[in-house]
Design a protein around this motif. Structure first.
Motif, PDB file in Angstrom:
ATOM      1  N   ALA A 265       7.516   0.006 -30.565  1.00 29.01           N
ATOM      2  CA  ALA A 265       6.097  -0.284 -30.729  1.00 29.01           C
ATOM      3  C   ALA A 265       5.719  -1.598 -30.049  1.00 29.01           C
ATOM      4  O   ALA A 265       6.549  -2.500 -29.886  1.00 29.01           O
ATOM      5  CB  ALA A 265       5.735  -0.342 -32.207  1.00 29.01           C
ATOM      6  N   THR A 266       4.459  -1.691 -29.631  1.00 29.62           N
ATOM      7  CA  THR A 266       3.887  -2.933 -29.105  1.00 29.62           C
ATOM      8  C   THR A 266       2.704  -3.332 -29.976  1.00 29.62           C
ATOM      9  O   THR A 266       1.969  -2.470 -30.465  1.00 29.62           O
ATOM     10  CB  THR A 266       3.429  -2.765 -27.648  1.00 29.62           C
ATOM     11  OG1 THR A 266       2.441  -1.712 -27.585  1.00 29.62           O
ATOM     12  CG2 THR A 266       4.597  -2.406 -26.751  1.00 29.62           C
ATOM     13  N   VAL A 267       2.528  -4.633 -30.156  1.00 32.88           N
ATOM     14  CA  VAL A 267       1.505  -5.152 -31.054  1.00 32.88           C
ATOM     15  C   VAL A 267       0.562  -6.041 -30.264  1.00 32.88           C
ATOM     16  O   VAL A 267       1.006  -6.894 -29.467  1.00 32.88           O
ATOM     17  CB  VAL A 267       2.134  -5.940 -32.221  1.00 32.88           C
ATOM     18  CG1 VAL A 267       1.050  -6.508 -33.135  1.00 32.88           C
ATOM     19  CG2 VAL A 267       3.073  -5.046 -33.011  1.00 32.88           C
TER      20      VAL A 267
ATOM     21  N   ASP B  83      -9.338  -9.192 -23.616  1.00 29.40           N
ATOM     22  CA  ASP B  83      -9.135  -9.449 -22.188  1.00 29.40           C
ATOM     23  C   ASP B  83      -8.478  -8.280 -21.473  1.00 29.40           C
ATOM     24  O   ASP B  83      -8.140  -8.371 -20.301  1.00 29.40           O
ATOM     25  CB  ASP B  83      -8.301 -10.711 -21.998  1.00 29.40           C
ATOM     26  CG  ASP B  83      -6.935 -10.608 -22.673  1.00 29.40           C
ATOM     27  OD1 ASP B  83      -6.654  -9.557 -23.279  1.00 29.40           O
ATOM     28  OD2 ASP B  83      -6.163 -11.591 -22.613  1.00 29.40           O
ATOM     29  N   GLY B  84      -8.264  -7.173 -22.185  1.00 32.34           N
ATOM     30  CA  GLY B  84      -7.666  -5.984 -21.595  1.00 32.34           C
ATOM     31  C   GLY B  84      -6.315  -5.633 -22.165  1.00 32.34           C
ATOM     32  O   GLY B  84      -5.804  -4.537 -21.909  1.00 32.34           O
ATOM     33  N   GLY B  85      -5.719  -6.509 -22.966  1.00 29.27           N
ATOM     34  CA  GLY B  85      -4.400  -6.230 -23.514  1.00 29.27           C
ATOM     35  C   GLY B  85      -4.386  -5.108 -24.528  1.00 29.27           C
ATOM     36  O   GLY B  85      -3.348  -4.469 -24.728  1.00 29.27           O
ATOM     37  N   ALA B  86      -5.504  -4.867 -25.189  1.00 24.93           N
ATOM     38  CA  ALA B  86      -5.554  -3.836 -26.235  1.00 24.93           C
ATOM     39  C   ALA B  86      -6.056  -2.495 -25.728  1.00 24.93           C
ATOM     40  O   ALA B  86      -6.118  -1.543 -26.503  1.00 24.93           O
ATOM     41  CB  ALA B  86      -6.445  -4.313 -27.384  1.00 24.93           C
ATOM     42  N   LEU B  87      -6.421  -2.404 -24.463  1.00 26.40           N
ATOM     43  CA  LEU B  87      -7.038  -1.172 -23.969  1.00 26.40           C
ATOM     44  C   LEU B  87      -6.089   0.023 -24.036  1.00 26.40           C
ATOM     45  O   LEU B  87      -6.505   1.141 -24.341  1.00 26.40           O
ATOM     46  CB  LEU B  87      -7.531  -1.368 -22.530  1.00 26.40           C
ATOM     47  CG  LEU B  87      -8.782  -2.223 -22.354  1.00 26.40           C
ATOM     48  CD1 LEU B  87      -9.120  -2.370 -20.878  1.00 26.40           C
ATOM     49  CD2 LEU B  87      -9.947  -1.619 -23.117  1.00 26.40           C
ATOM     50  N   ALA B  88      -4.813  -0.196 -23.737  1.00 24.53           N
ATOM     51  CA  ALA B  88      -3.865   0.921 -23.740  1.00 24.53           C
ATOM     52  C   ALA B  88      -3.734   1.508 -25.140  1.00 24.53           C
ATOM     53  O   ALA B  88      -3.788   2.735 -25.322  1.00 24.53           O
ATOM     54  CB  ALA B  88      -2.507   0.452 -23.223  1.00 24.53           C
TER      55      ALA B  88
ATOM     56  N   ARG C  96       8.320  -8.204 -36.871  1.00 21.39           N
ATOM     57  CA  ARG C  96       8.550  -7.396 -38.072  1.00 21.39           C
ATOM     58  C   ARG C  96       8.233  -5.927 -37.829  1.00 21.39           C
ATOM     59  O   ARG C  96       8.859  -5.046 -38.419  1.00 21.39           O
ATOM     60  CB  ARG C  96       7.715  -7.955 -39.221  1.00 21.39           C
ATOM     61  CG  ARG C  96       8.284  -9.264 -39.766  1.00 21.39           C
ATOM     62  CD  ARG C  96       7.279 -10.005 -40.609  1.00 21.39           C
ATOM     63  NE  ARG C  96       7.891 -11.153 -41.260  1.00 21.39           N
ATOM     64  CZ  ARG C  96       8.150 -12.308 -40.649  1.00 21.39           C
ATOM     65  NH1 ARG C  96       7.864 -12.451 -39.362  1.00 21.39           N
ATOM     66  NH2 ARG C  96       8.708 -13.302 -41.315  1.00 21.39           N
ATOM     67  N   VAL C  97       7.253  -5.657 -36.975  1.00 19.93           N
ATOM     68  CA  VAL C  97       6.923  -4.273 -36.670  1.00 19.93           C
ATOM     69  C   VAL C  97       8.082  -3.603 -35.940  1.00 19.93           C
ATOM     70  O   VAL C  97       8.447  -2.455 -36.239  1.00 19.93           O
ATOM     71  CB  VAL C  97       5.626  -4.197 -35.845  1.00 19.93           C
ATOM     72  CG1 VAL C  97       5.412  -2.780 -35.312  1.00 19.93           C
ATOM     73  CG2 VAL C  97       4.431  -4.616 -36.682  1.00 19.93           C
TER      74      VAL C  97
ATOM     75  N   GLY D 113      -7.456  -8.224 -36.850  1.00 18.83           N
ATOM     76  CA  GLY D 113      -6.206  -7.535 -37.158  1.00 18.83           C
ATOM     77  C   GLY D 113      -5.374  -7.314 -35.920  1.00 18.83           C
ATOM     78  O   GLY D 113      -5.459  -8.068 -34.934  1.00 18.83           O
ATOM     79  N   TYR D 114      -4.572  -6.233 -35.946  1.00 16.14           N
ATOM     80  CA  TYR D 114      -3.622  -5.961 -34.875  1.00 16.14           C
ATOM     81  C   TYR D 114      -3.605  -4.468 -34.586  1.00 16.14           C
ATOM     82  O   TYR D 114      -3.705  -3.638 -35.494  1.00 16.14           O
ATOM     83  CB  TYR D 114      -2.210  -6.418 -35.276  1.00 16.14           C
ATOM     84  CG  TYR D 114      -2.148  -7.833 -35.790  1.00 16.14           C
ATOM     85  CD1 TYR D 114      -1.931  -8.902 -34.933  1.00 16.14           C
ATOM     86  CD2 TYR D 114      -2.327  -8.102 -37.152  1.00 16.14           C
ATOM     87  CE1 TYR D 114      -1.878 -10.204 -35.402  1.00 16.14           C
ATOM     88  CE2 TYR D 114      -2.283  -9.390 -37.631  1.00 16.14           C
ATOM     89  CZ  TYR D 114      -2.064 -10.437 -36.762  1.00 16.14           C
ATOM     90  OH  TYR D 114      -2.030 -11.731 -37.232  1.00 16.14           O
ATOM     91  N   LEU D 115      -3.476  -4.153 -33.305  1.00 14.71           N
ATOM     92  CA  LEU D 115      -3.283  -2.777 -32.874  1.00 14.71           C
ATOM     93  C   LEU D 115      -1.809  -2.552 -32.594  1.00 14.71           C
ATOM     94  O   LEU D 115      -1.162  -3.374 -31.932  1.00 14.71           O
ATOM     95  CB  LEU D 115      -4.096  -2.471 -31.614  1.00 14.71           C
ATOM     96  CG  LEU D 115      -5.577  -2.120 -31.781  1.00 14.71           C
ATOM     97  CD1 LEU D 115      -6.219  -1.896 -30.430  1.00 14.71           C
ATOM     98  CD2 LEU D 115      -5.738  -0.896 -32.656  1.00 14.71           C
TER      99      LEU D 115
END
Length: 458
Positions: A128-130, A196-201, A120-121, A285-287
């Protein structure tokens, strides 16, 4: 008074300075009239009339000066405050990125998968990446009031011995242990995350090589920090405060420092590190990592499209704080401009009424009919121009004194706060420079060019 941070003294000094200029206005008009001997006919006559009729010219000039001075002083303060706010602004995420958080508090049960939200984003933001994110909470809770707070801390010998706003004995400002390399985020504030590192960027916007090294450290069961002082011999000291019993547990875990990217103090735990600390990951939530900052309409549409999955609120990080000073600055300039035009019109009318004999003399000797228009132009210019010039100088001086007093107070505070810059609002100054020209042009256009010829009876 400014050096002693005395508000009463500063206000008294500014008021006395304004009154001094008002009392000196007749003298200034006289000096300008003397200097006008070298000018052409019409400006010389305008200055002579103003000097001869100081009882009417000086109050008009003082009214313009007071209005312009107040507008300039308040405008400079607002512009300086806005510039300081922009310099202090610290986004909690890379500007343009968003965090989607469920409305109404924590959600019971698992949140929808990141792929469901991402579908949906991308309908609104194609590039965008979620990434789903989770914060660290107590692994074993005995009640709703139980919570755990984990933080990366420096060794006791390297910590600042004084708390915030607690001034030490003279050397606190120069103690390297008390330096503050990071500021608290002003828009989006996130707790310690388990990832685990997926949200660091999306979280830090660090260089690719540092992100790869940070992911390896998390995969090995370590932690990621952004403050280099937290890493000592490859280990990060972590303290977990438990409530309501107040106990604190300390662990040392291997870590990695992200030196690039967003300058925010951040702590990210790997799932293995969280388990070692007796913590667990709770979805929060989500980044959303965006290619460019979404508009307000896009954010509104995004929350509407996600409402059938979950009620989410979108918080976006911005590079600059929201500012609404421009309308107020223009309003101040417009108010002073109206006063300037009114005072110039009244004074010009009085000068024209009192100068009819001079105009008759000019007509008798065959002067050009346009002389009357040019004379009115310069008469308005003397009132509006001199009043605006004095007002701008008085306003800048008053603002400089007030800002100096505020900066003196900040210089004595701990932690040290950045001072106010002396920022001159360009729009306000442009309006205040243009208004006297408008007054001169209006006086010239509204004055009849035919010179009066009066008959004298002996």
């Amino acid at each position: 008074a400014a050096s002693r941070t005395s508000p009463t003294g500063v206000l008294a000094g500014v008021a006395l300075g304004e009154l001094g200029l008002v009392f000196c206005t007749p003298m200034l008009v006289g000096l300008l009239a003397r200097a006008g001997r070298l000018l052409p006919l019409t400006p010389r006559l305008a200055l002579r009339d103003a000097s001869r009729n100081r009882s009417s010219a000086a109050p008009a000039i003082s009214a313009v000066m007071a209005a312009v001075a107040g507008s300039v002083a308040l405008g400079v303060y607002l512009a300086s405050d806005d510039a300081r706010s922009q310099a202090l602004w610290q986004p909690g995420l890379p500007p343009g990125n968003m965090v989607l958080i469920p409305t109404g508090g924590p959600v019971t049960g698992a949140l929808p998968g990141a792929d469901v939200v991402a579908e949906r984003v991308r309908a609104v933001l194609p590039d965008a990446t979620v990434t789903a994110v989770a914060d660290a909470v107590c692994a074993r809770r005995t009640g709703p009031d139980d919570y755990c707070m984990v933080a990366a801390v420096r060794p006791p010998a390297e910590r600042c011995p004084y708390g915030p706003y607690q001034e030490g004995p003279g050397s606190t400002r120069h103690d390297p242990r008390c330096a503050q390399p990071f500021r608290e985020p002003d828009d989006v504030s996130l707790p310690t995350l388990v990832d685990d590192g997926g949200a660091l960027a999306a979280l830090t916007d660090a260089p690719a090589d540092e992100l790869a090294a940070a992911r390896r450290a998390l995969a090995a069961g370590g932690v990621v920090v952004t403050d280099p002082r937290h890493l000592v011999d490859g280990q990060v000291r972590l303290e977990v405060a438990h409530s309501p019993d107040g106990r604190t547990t300390v662990r040392h875990l291997p870590g990695y420092v992200l030196r690039g990217g967003l300058p925010v103090d951040r702590l990210v735990l790997s799932p293995a590190a969280a388990a070692t600390l007796d913590l667990t990951a709770e979805p929060m939530g989500y980044l959303v990592d965006t290619a460019e900052a979404p508009t307000a309409r896009q954010r509104e549409r995004l929350t509407e499209d996600l409402s059938d999955v979950l009620e989410l609120s979108a918080q976006m990080a911005t590079a600059q704080p929201p500012s609404n000073q421009r309308p107020l600055l223009l309003l101040l300039a417009a108010a002073s401009g109206v006063i300037t035009l009114g005072a110039a019109a009244v004074a010009t009318g009085l000068a024209a009424a009192e100068g009819r004999r001079d105009l008759s003399t000019l007509a008798a000797v065959g002067a050009d009919p346009r002389v009357r228009r040019v004379l009115s132009l310069w008469q308005a210019g003397v009132i509006a121009g001199l009043g605006s010039a004095l007002g701008i100088l008085a306003g800048l001086g008053s603002a400089a004194v007030i800002l100096a007093a505020l900066n003196q107070r900040y210089a004595q505070s701990w932690p040290v706060q950045p001072p106010y810059p002396l920022t001159v609002p360009g729009q306000t100054m442009t309006v205040l420079v243009v208004v006297p020209l408008m007054a001169m042009l209006g006086a010239a256009l509204l004055t009849r060019s035919r010179l009066p010829v009066e008959r004298r009876l002996d």
